[in-house]
Design a protein around this motif. Structure first.
Motif, PDB file in Angstrom:
ATOM      1  N   LEU A  56       0.868  -1.210   0.141  1.00  0.00           N
ATOM      2  CA  LEU A  56      -0.014   0.109   0.172  1.00  0.00           C
ATOM      3  C   LEU A  56       0.739   1.250   0.055  1.00  0.00           C
ATOM      4  CD1 LEU A  56      -3.202   0.653   0.221  1.00  0.00           C
ATOM      5  CD2 LEU A  56      -2.981   0.803   2.477  1.00  0.00           C
ATOM      6  N   TYR A  67      -6.114   4.592   5.706  1.00  0.00           N
ATOM      7  CA  TYR A  67      -6.028   3.197   5.841  1.00  0.00           C
ATOM      8  C   TYR A  67      -5.786   2.818   7.208  1.00  0.00           C
ATOM      9  CZ  TYR A  67      -3.819  -1.144   6.465  1.00  0.00           C
ATOM     10  OH  TYR A  67      -3.272  -2.501   6.797  1.00  0.00           O
ATOM     11  N   SER A  85      -6.252  -3.665   3.635  1.00  0.00           N
ATOM     12  CA  SER A  85      -5.482  -3.513   2.680  1.00  0.00           C
ATOM     13  C   SER A  85      -5.824  -3.886   1.279  1.00  0.00           C
ATOM     14  CB  SER A  85      -3.933  -4.174   2.873  1.00  0.00           C
ATOM     15  OG  SER A  85      -3.833  -5.628   2.583  1.00  0.00           O
ATOM     16  N   LEU A 172     -10.509  -1.237  -4.215  1.00  0.00           N
ATOM     17  CA  LEU A 172      -9.485  -0.270  -3.687  1.00  0.00           C
ATOM     18  C   LEU A 172      -9.068   0.766  -4.729  1.00  0.00           C
ATOM     19  CD1 LEU A 172      -8.736   0.954  -0.977  1.00  0.00           C
ATOM     20  CD2 LEU A 172      -6.709  -0.932  -1.010  1.00  0.00           C
TER      21      LEU A 172
END
Length: 334
Positions: A56, A67, A85, A172
């Motif tokens: 990430l 996050y 994640s 994401l």
């Protein structure tokens, strides 16, 4: 027909500018199901915490503060942080159709075909990193499609390949694009760069009418194409059984025919998305159209659509509430 009428999904419109108690309650609601999904192949089948955070930080560092806040709200546990994640999650397969129409009022239009019991049904408005974002939530903070207040809209569809590799779950990546990009050029560059774990097509449109579709696949840089329509294959059909089951070739052909029609209107496009073959009634097989979404980048508006019913949301007028959609019959307000 009776089987279709027994299926329903509660769609909720929820607003929370910064991650807090509302998102925490959503996570608590969905976590038991996501935990089972995430661990379906066992704990060791998923990457450990450090590789997740490193990936990430390397590929989407702008998301790290959000996050970390979300992981804290989720309880701060190792498993929750690894799941959030979305690095190397379990595989999943959808259908879907999407088209970018760069008319006088640019429009990104999509159908989402998936099992009703596996869809969150949450339309989430946030301002986590300065930009306002409205989108349909997946994996609690990823997005299936959405728009930001700079007038950038994105949508995903499955790319028609079964191969799985090292990368992120694409919802994401859509969140990342809407949090960090304003124009199609920047969005497609990000999509081409960030690794994904399965094949997906992401269509992008901005308020200026600039559009593109990025063919994403594990182990490869995204292939940016000046293409306005996408269904469930990329350059060619590679998974014949899925293609036949979802009519991906037939749907794409129809979308291209409509785009080639100089007389086509946005109203006609929207009507086509609410009818077969683009609209699917295959709910018994988990491939029914759960919703259609019309994103208007120039207006900052998102219209969520079902046959005979619509629900409009915008940055200027976002209404918290709920709609119970009963597939095959009339929706009601909850």
């Amino acid at each position: 027909m009776a089987l279709i009428q027994t299926q329903s999904l509660l769609f909720r419109a929820i607003e929370e500018a910064r991650p807090g108690a509302i998102w925490q309650a959503l996570f608590a609601e969905f976590w038991p199901s996501y935990r089972r999904w995430y661990l379906q192949a066992g704990n060791t089948a998923r990457p450990y915490y450090l590789p997740c955070v490193r990936a990430l930080k390397k590929h989407m560092p702008e998301l790290l503060p959000t996050y970390e806040r979300l992981a804290e709200l989720a309880g701060g546990g190792d498993l929750e942080a690894r799941f959030l994640s979305l690095f190397c999650p379990p595989p999943y397969v959808t259908a879907c159709s999407q088209v970018a129409w760069p008319g006088a009022q640019p429009l990104l239009l999509r159908n989402y075909d998936y099992p009703a019991q596996l869809c969150e049904g949450v339309i989430l408005k946030t301002a986590w990193n300065g930009r306002q974002v409205i989108g349909v939530s997946d994996c609690v903070w990823g997005l299936l499609d959405g728009i930001n207040d700079d007038g950038l809209a994105v949508s995903l569809s499955f790319g028609g390949r079964l191969d799985v590799g090292e990368g992120f779950g694409v919802p994401l990546v859509l969140r990342y694009v809407l949090e960090t990009c304003s124009r199609t050029a920047a969005a497609t560059a990000a999509l081409a760069r960030v690794p994904v774990h399965m094949s997906y097509n992401v269509t992008v449109l901005d308020r200026h009418g600039d559009f593109a579709t990025v063919y994403m696949a594990p182990g490869k840089n995204g292939d940016i194409q000046r293409i306005a329509a996408a269904t469930n294959h990329q350059q060619k059909v590679e998974w014949q059984q899925h293609a036949r089951a979802t009519s991906t070739v037939e749907r794409l052909r129809l979308l291209r025919l409509m785009l080639d029609d100089s007389a086509i209107t946005s109203e006609a496009l929207i009507a086509a998305f609410l009818q077969a073959p683009i609209y699917s009634n295959a709910f018994a097989r988990g491939l029914g159209t759960l919703y259609s979404a019309a994103y208007w980048p120039g207006e900052g508006r998102a219209d969520f659509l079902w046959p005979g019913h619509s629900w409009s949301q915008s940055f200027a007028d976002f209404t918290v509430g709920a709609r119970l959609i009963e597939f095959g019959s009339s929706p009601t307000t909850a």
